[in-house]
Design an enzyme around this catalytic site. Sequence first.
Site, mmCIF file in Angstrom:
data_model
loop_
_atom_site.group_PDB
_atom_site.id
_atom_site.type_symbol
_atom_site.label_atom_id
_atom_site.label_comp_id
_atom_site.label_asym_id
_atom_site.label_seq_id
_atom_site.Cartn_x
_atom_site.Cartn_y
_atom_site.Cartn_z
ATOM 1 N N ILE A 125 1.054 -1.291 0.006
ATOM 2 C CA ILE A 125 0.301 -0.076 -0.146
ATOM 3 C C ILE A 125 1.105 1.047 0.572
ATOM 4 O O ILE A 125 0.809 2.154 -0.878
ATOM 5 C CB ILE A 125 -0.879 -0.658 1.127
ATOM 6 C CG1 ILE A 125 -2.033 -1.183 0.841
ATOM 7 C CG2 ILE A 125 -1.895 1.307 1.370
ATOM 8 C CD1 ILE A 125 -2.624 -2.202 2.269
ATOM 9 N N THR A 151 -4.156 6.107 6.751
ATOM 10 C CA THR A 151 -4.871 5.065 6.621
ATOM 11 C C THR A 151 -4.774 3.240 7.058
ATOM 12 O O THR A 151 -4.728 2.384 6.336
ATOM 13 C CB THR A 151 -5.313 4.611 4.902
ATOM 14 O OG1 THR A 151 -3.290 4.847 4.291
ATOM 15 C CG2 THR A 151 -5.284 5.953 3.979
ATOM 16 N N ALA A 152 -4.258 3.668 7.885
ATOM 17 C CA ALA A 152 -2.776 1.789 8.364
ATOM 18 C C ALA A 152 -4.063 1.583 9.709
ATOM 19 O O ALA A 152 -5.040 0.641 9.559
ATOM 20 C CB ALA A 152 -1.747 2.315 8.570
ATOM 21 N N ARG A 153 -3.444 2.049 11.392
ATOM 22 C CA ARG A 153 -3.957 2.292 11.655
ATOM 23 C C ARG A 153 -3.904 3.415 12.869
ATOM 24 O O ARG A 153 -2.998 3.482 13.046
ATOM 25 C CB ARG A 153 -3.714 0.285 12.613
ATOM 26 C CG ARG A 153 -3.967 -0.983 12.445
ATOM 27 C CD ARG A 153 -5.208 -1.092 12.388
ATOM 28 N NE ARG A 153 -5.910 -1.799 11.844
ATOM 29 C CZ ARG A 153 -5.557 -2.263 10.375
ATOM 30 N NH1 ARG A 153 -6.230 -1.365 9.688
ATOM 31 N NH2 ARG A 153 -6.478 -3.946 9.886
ATOM 32 N N ASP A 161 -8.175 7.931 8.473
ATOM 33 C CA ASP A 161 -9.309 7.432 7.887
ATOM 34 C C ASP A 161 -9.379 6.047 9.454
ATOM 35 O O ASP A 161 -10.954 5.217 9.164
ATOM 36 C CB ASP A 161 -9.224 6.368 6.645
ATOM 37 C CG ASP A 161 -10.202 5.244 6.176
ATOM 38 O OD1 ASP A 161 -11.589 5.425 6.194
ATOM 39 O OD2 ASP A 161 -9.831 4.272 6.065
ATOM 40 N N GLU A 188 -11.364 2.575 17.426
ATOM 41 C CA GLU A 188 -12.760 2.799 16.840
ATOM 42 C C GLU A 188 -13.846 1.923 17.097
ATOM 43 O O GLU A 188 -13.554 0.234 16.788
ATOM 44 C CB GLU A 188 -12.669 3.197 14.781
ATOM 45 C CG GLU A 188 -11.101 1.105 14.034
ATOM 46 C CD GLU A 188 -11.375 1.488 12.845
ATOM 47 O OE1 GLU A 188 -10.716 2.872 12.780
ATOM 48 O OE2 GLU A 188 -11.507 0.896 12.393
ATOM 49 N N HIS A 237 -13.477 4.479 8.523
ATOM 50 C CA HIS A 237 -12.570 3.614 8.466
ATOM 51 C C HIS A 237 -12.602 2.579 6.637
ATOM 52 O O HIS A 237 -13.109 1.344 6.363
ATOM 53 C CB HIS A 237 -12.250 1.972 8.842
ATOM 54 C CG HIS A 237 -11.687 0.975 8.467
ATOM 55 N ND1 HIS A 237 -10.308 0.509 10.206
ATOM 56 C CD2 HIS A 237 -10.678 1.110 7.689
ATOM 57 C CE1 HIS A 237 -9.922 -0.278 9.522
ATOM 58 N NE2 HIS A 237 -10.092 -0.162 8.425
ATOM 59 N N SER A 267 -10.461 -0.408 2.248
ATOM 60 C CA SER A 267 -11.076 -1.494 1.336
ATOM 61 C C SER A 267 -12.915 -1.305 0.980
ATOM 62 O O SER A 267 -12.985 -2.627 0.170
ATOM 63 C CB SER A 267 -10.720 -2.572 1.854
ATOM 64 O OG SER A 267 -11.594 -2.708 3.230
HETATM 65 C C1 DGY Z 1 -7.714 -3.691 6.252
HETATM 66 O O1 DGY Z 1 -7.638 -4.905 5.591
HETATM 67 O O2 DGY Z 1 -6.489 -4.010 7.318
HETATM 68 C C2 DGY Z 1 -7.968 -2.919 6.330
HETATM 69 O O3 DGY Z 1 -7.848 -2.207 7.398
HETATM 70 C C3 DGY Z 1 -9.567 -3.571 6.505
HETATM 71 O O4 DGY Z 1 -10.062 -2.296 5.675
#
Ligand code: DGY
Length: 319
Positions: free
Chosen positions: A159, A237-239, A263, A268, A286, A289
């Site tokens: 990613i 966008t990770a964690r 995100d 969350e 979130h 994906s």
């Molecule tokens: C994942 O696949 O880890 C994503 O955060 C879920 O959308």
Amino acid sequence: MPAKPALLITRRLPQAVEARARRDYAARHNPADTLLGAGLVEAAAGTDALLVTPSERLDQAAIAALPASVRIIATFSVGHDHIDVAAARARGIAVTNTPDVLTDATAEVAMLLLLAAARRAHEGEAMVREGRWKSWATDLLLGRQLSGRRLGILGMGRIGRGMARRAAAFGMEIHYHNRQRLGAAAEAGAIFHADPMALLAVSSFFSLHCPSTQETRHFLDARRIAALPDGAVVVNTARGDLIEDAALIAALRSGKLFAAGLDVFAGEPALEPEYRQIENVFLLPHLGSATVEARDAMGFSALDSLDAFFAGATLANAL
Ligand code: DGY
């Protein structure tokens, strides 16, 4: 004909994925899409396999409590910080995830966050929607331009590299830190920093793409935010737990940071309530994906892993 393996599917999945699961497994679905929480262990009684999502926490205690019949856990996600993989392994339970198939979708959302935060998209949208837009003006909602600026990426996995490609197409210079330096082809001109502090120092824009681990938790704390150039834009966008929320909020309030795009959030769907009060943060629930294509592909990837496991084949996405 041998009996179909019993499969617990913890959340509602795309229709085509559920149909395939019904065809090939004795599948237990969750049509109401309720969060199973502590009920997961009970729901798993008599099953051979679990198809879970990041909304289920399978920590050491939960893994220990699983019925002995469970032999594999396939998570509908690339991230696996919700599963104690070592504890599963110790019990002889295989664990798989769904890499690759959500790379483009997640990198697109990272780009969306970067653009929205830098160009104040949410403030503009609210102004139009709420009838507060009075006239075009030379100084209306001025943002920061991406082209010619440096983007720092922490974590150059699939990613991170997807984000790098997209940002390079917007004219950005890519810098990164990764546990290991990439080869020249994968690097594609990006500049490696062995020291994350050196990466931060050049990152007018900064995007997090590493997994959440003991080492990376609260990576972006007050000290590291201070190392970013003044007026930087941060994207995650990770964690959520990669960021120390209080430090980020303070930096957004003081103007040390121009803006952030988030995100994902620690704990969350709950989030630090102050995020809702500050204007220079663009928030999404979130959605990394969340495309039809990616979600179908994630489900099929998880089922491919289960099929391979029950056929005694090698697991391509074993953790
Ligand atoms: C994942 O696949 O880890 C994503 O955060 C879920 O959308």
